[in-house]
Scaffold this motif. Structure first.
Motif, PDB file in Angstrom:
ATOM      1  N   ASP A 189     -11.425   0.214  -5.297  1.00 35.55           N
ATOM      2  CA  ASP A 189     -11.446   0.208  -6.270  1.00 35.55           C
ATOM      3  C   ASP A 189     -12.214  -0.769  -6.694  1.00 35.55           C
ATOM      4  N   GLU A 210      -1.328  -7.351  -8.940  1.00 35.72           N
ATOM      5  CA  GLU A 210      -1.901  -8.652  -9.548  1.00 35.72           C
ATOM      6  C   GLU A 210      -1.461  -9.265  -8.067  1.00 35.72           C
ATOM      7  N   ASN A 211      -2.403 -10.253  -7.197  1.00 34.57           N
ATOM      8  CA  ASN A 211      -2.184 -10.928  -6.206  1.00 34.57           C
ATOM      9  C   ASN A 211      -1.089 -12.057  -7.076  1.00 34.57           C
ATOM     10  N   SER A 256      -8.341 -10.032   1.861  1.00 39.32           N
ATOM     11  CA  SER A 256      -8.646 -11.095   0.732  1.00 39.32           C
ATOM     12  C   SER A 256      -8.751 -12.290   0.242  1.00 39.32           C
ATOM     13  N   GLU A 278      -6.717   0.964  -2.271  1.00 37.93           N
ATOM     14  CA  GLU A 278      -6.917   1.331  -3.987  1.00 37.93           C
ATOM     15  C   GLU A 278      -7.005   0.315  -4.288  1.00 37.93           C
ATOM     16  N   GLN A 279      -6.316  -1.186  -3.590  1.00 38.17           N
ATOM     17  CA  GLN A 279      -7.270  -2.241  -4.284  1.00 38.17           C
ATOM     18  C   GLN A 279      -9.239  -2.252  -3.244  1.00 38.17           C
ATOM     19  N   ASP A 339       0.812  -0.831   0.142  1.00 40.85           N
ATOM     20  CA  ASP A 339       0.301   0.402   0.067  1.00 40.85           C
ATOM     21  C   ASP A 339       0.900   1.227  -0.320  1.00 40.85           C
TER      22      ASP A 339
END
Length: 315
Positions: free
Chosen positions: A106, A74-75, A240, A102-103, A54
């Motif tokens: 989004d 990308e993860n 996640s 940010e992820q 981040d």
């Protein structure tokens, strides 16, 4: 680990490379001069521990690369590398505790769009729940909860409050309120149709319903469950671990409450309509309060960890 692919204007490549090399938790740096064509520039690729992702993304954005270039994240599901293992050990904190703001913004922004698909899913879930409340069938209630997409706008609203993003807040609130309003209207029409063909009846709605009677009788347990579900759902998004969202979806009485309110309204049973609406609002409030507080706590805890000195990168 995260994999970042950054398009950088050629005159800023050295600055970005120095930033990556000086950031604890970065490895596998590759620079491809002139590889990018649209927009034109160099391609810089590297892997980074999620714990520092981040902050690094914020530094890249501060250099204007989201406007003059591009930042793709990308993860990485599997990465076999000794250097990657060392980078993760050097990074402060734990990957599961890190929040990529940010992820998150989004993702919740996308899930908070008032689209035809969103309204369709919410309406179908509410109609399935309507069958469940009339038949007093707990299996249908659980299925309807799993289908409902309402946690997206709820998470978006919580994220907007924490990040002070009024546009996302209004977008999420509009999706939430308009979505439930449309779903309830469609369910009222569905209930009238089912009554016309003899599949729904007032006797079923007003009879003994040991499995679904709680839907229009809100109490403090409803709020407590909503709060716990809000915490679990928020943690599943920030870490996640999306699989936990299924459990969250089937633990709160949002869609079933909207369904019961709609069916009761179609029969003029205003007592159940009022109770179900209260149940719906109570659950929504619990999730929003819990989700917002969870994000605030995560933000404060992670900010404290990032201020701690980290071990220098190994050479």
């Amino acid at each position: 680990m995260l994999h970042l692919r950054v398009i950088v204007p050629a005159d800023r490549t050295e600055d970005v490379v120095r930033l990556v090399e000086g950031t604890v938790g970065c490895t596998h740096l590759a620079v491809l001069p002139g590889a990018a064509r649209n927009p034109a520039g160099d391609m810089v690729m590297f892997d980074v521990a999620r714990e520092v992702g981040d902050g690094l993304i914020a530094e890249l954005r501060a250099r204007g690369l989201d406007e003059d270039g591009a930042i793709a994240v990308e993860n990485v599901d599997l990465l076999l590398s000794k250097r990657a293992d060392e980078a993760e050990r050097e990074a402060p904190g734990e990957a599961a505790d890190a929040v990529l703001w940010e992820q998150l913004t989004d993702a919740t922004n996308e899930e908070s769009t008032l689209s035809v698909t969103y309204i369709a899913f919410l309406s179908l879930a509410t109609m399935i729940a309507a069958c469940g409340v009339v038949l007093d069938n707990a299996i249908l209630i659980v299925g309807a909860m799993a289908v409902g997409p309402e946690f997206g706008p709820l998470a978006g609203f919580c994220t907007a409050l924490v990040r002070r993003a009024p546009r996302l807040a209004w977008r999420s609130l509009a999706a939430l309120l308009a979505g439930f309003a449309a779903a309830m209207v469609f369910t009222v029409l569905f209930s009238l149709l089912m009554d016309a063909v003899g599949l729904f009846s007032m006797e079923q709605l007003g009879g003994e319903r040991p499995n679904t009677g709680f839907i229009y009788a809100p109490d403090w347990f409803s709020f407590v469950v909503a709060v716990l579900a809000g915490v679990a759902g928020t943690l599943s998004l920030t870490s996640s671990k999306s699989g936990a969202l299924v459990g969250v979806a089937i633990s709160v009485t949002t869609v079933p409450a909207a369904a019961n309110a709609a069916v009761a309204l179609s029969y003029g049973e205003f007592g159940q309509t009022r109770g179900s609406t209260e149940q719906l609002l109570l659950n929504l409030l619990g999730i929003i309060v819990a989700g917002t507080l969870t994000l605030l706590v995560q933000k404060a805890l992670w900010a404290g960890r990032r201020r701690r000195p980290a071990h220098p990168p190994r050479r």
